[in-house]
Design an enzyme around this catalytic site. Structure first.
Site, PDB file in Angstrom:
ATOM      1  N   ASP A 103       0.598  -1.222   0.051  1.00  0.00           N
ATOM      2  CA  ASP A 103       0.069  -0.082   0.053  1.00  0.00           C
ATOM      3  C   ASP A 103       0.860   1.021  -0.080  1.00  0.00           C
ATOM      4  O   ASP A 103       1.927   1.246   0.294  1.00  0.00           O
ATOM      5  CB  ASP A 103      -0.970   0.048   1.385  1.00  0.00           C
ATOM      6  CG  ASP A 103      -1.753  -1.015   1.301  1.00  0.00           C
ATOM      7  OD1 ASP A 103      -2.174  -1.857   0.086  1.00  0.00           O
ATOM      8  OD2 ASP A 103      -2.394  -1.390   2.260  1.00  0.00           O
TER       9      ASP A 103
HETATM   10  N1  URA Z   1      -1.357  -5.894   3.588  1.00  0.00           N
HETATM   11  C1  URA Z   1      -1.859  -4.749   3.809  1.00  0.00           C
HETATM   12  O1  URA Z   1      -3.005  -4.477   4.265  1.00  0.00           O
HETATM   13  N2  URA Z   1      -0.946  -3.634   3.422  1.00  0.00           N
HETATM   14  C2  URA Z   1       0.169  -3.985   2.605  1.00  0.00           C
HETATM   15  O2  URA Z   1       0.585  -3.142   2.028  1.00  0.00           O
HETATM   16  C3  URA Z   1       0.592  -5.219   2.464  1.00  0.00           C
HETATM   17  C4  URA Z   1      -0.112  -6.325   3.124  1.00  0.00           C
END
Ligand code: URA
Length: 241
Positions: A103
Site C-alpha cells: 500500500d
Molecule cells: N497488507 C496490507 O494491508 N497492506 C500492505 O501494504 C501489505 C499487506
C-alpha cells in the site's frame, strides 16, 4: 549480438549516455582491446567485456531489493502519485516491474524484476512465499488473535485466510507472517480482531530481508538470495501449498 552500449546499460553501468562517456574515456575493453564505439556489436555468450579492468557479467534478468518508503504507490506508472519505479534509473523503469503490491503508506521489502516468470510464480495464489510484516496498532492486540490467525480468519472474502503466524511484540506492536497476498490483507486481518494498523512495514519476503539497506534505496539481489527465492517458489509449487 547486442550493441556494446546497450549491453553495458543493461548490466547496470548507467544510462546509455553515461555508458557512452565511459566508452569515450577508454576504460572499456572487448576481448582485451580498448573499444570506444557504442555501436560495436558483441556476443555476451563469448566476448569478454571489462570496465576499468573488471569483467562485466551479463545477466539475462535483473533483480532488485527495494526498501519502499511510505508515500509512493506500487505501480509502474501513475498519473498522480510518485511510484516505486521513480526511484530507479530509466533502463530499470522501462524493463522491470514490482512483484506484488504494498500500500502507499506501507514501507519495506519490495522485489523489482524483469523476470516475468519468477514474478508470476511468486504471485500466483498457490505459490505465495511467506511474508512477514511489522505492525503498530491503535490498541493492544488480543492474545486470542494468535489462535484465530493460526486457524484462518474471515476478512470478508469468499474464503478465510490461510493459517498465519502472529507474534505479539509489545503493547501495540506485532509481527504477522502470511503466505498469501490479498488486497490490504494485513490491515483487514487486524481489523477482524478490532485493531487498526497505524504503521506497517514488510520486513521479509521469503529469505529476503532489508539488512542494512537504507529507506528509499535499492540494491541488486545476491546470487544466494536469488537462488533461495527461486527454491522457495519451487518448494511451494511441489508441495502445492
Ligand atoms: N497488507 C496490507 O494491508 N497492506 C500492505 O501494504 C501489505 C499487506
Amino acid at each position: 549480438m547486442i550493441r556494446l552500449d546497450k549491453f553495458l546499460a543493461d548490466a547496470g553501468y548507467g544510462t546509455r549516455s553515461e555508458v557512452k562517456k565511459q566508452l569515450k574515456s577508454g576504460i572499456v575493453s572487448v576481448n582485451e582491446a580498448v573499444c570506444k564505439k557504442p555501436e560495436e556489436k558483441i556476443d555476451p555468450a563469448c566476448d569478454v567485456v571489462t570496465v576499468a579492468g573488471k569483467e562485466v557479467v551479463y545477466e539475462a534478468f535483473s533483480y532488485y531489493l527495494f526498501y519502499k518508503p511510505a508515500g509512493c504507490v506500487t505501480a509502474k506508472t501513475d498519473a498522480l502519485h510518485k511510484t516505486v519505479m521513480d526511484y530507479f534509473p530509466e533502463i530499470v523503469r522501462k524493463n522491470c516491474s514490482p512483484v506484488g503490491r504494498l500500500d502507499k503508506d506501507t514501507e519495506g521489502v519490495l522485489l523489482i524484476t524483469d523476470d516475468g516468470g519468477l514474478n508470476h510464480h511468486l504471485m500466483s495464489p498457490t505459490h505465495h512465499v511467506k511474508k512477514t510484516y511489522y505492525a503498530v496498532l491503535d490498541r493492544e492486540v488480543p492474545v486470542s488473535a494468535i489462535q484465530q490467525f493460526a486457524e484462518g480468519v474471515d476478512i470478508g472474502d469468499e474464503k478465510r485466510t490461510l493459517p498465519a503466524d502472529l507474534k505479539i511484540l509489545g503493547d501495540r506492536e506485532a509481527e504477522l507472517t502470511i503466505s498469501e497476498g490479498r488486497f490490504h490483507q494485513v490491515k483487514r486481518m487486524f481489523a477482524s480482531v478490532g485493531c487498526k494498523v497505524t504503521y506497517l512495514k514488510r520486513i521479509s519476503m521469503g529469505t529476503l530481508t532489508l539488512g542494512t539497506l537504507e529507506k528509499a534505496t535499492y540494491r541488486k539481489l545476491t546470487e544466494q538470495e536469488l537462488a533461495s527465492l527461486k527454491k522457495e517458489a519451487e518448494n511451494k509449487q511441489s508441495s502445492g501449498v
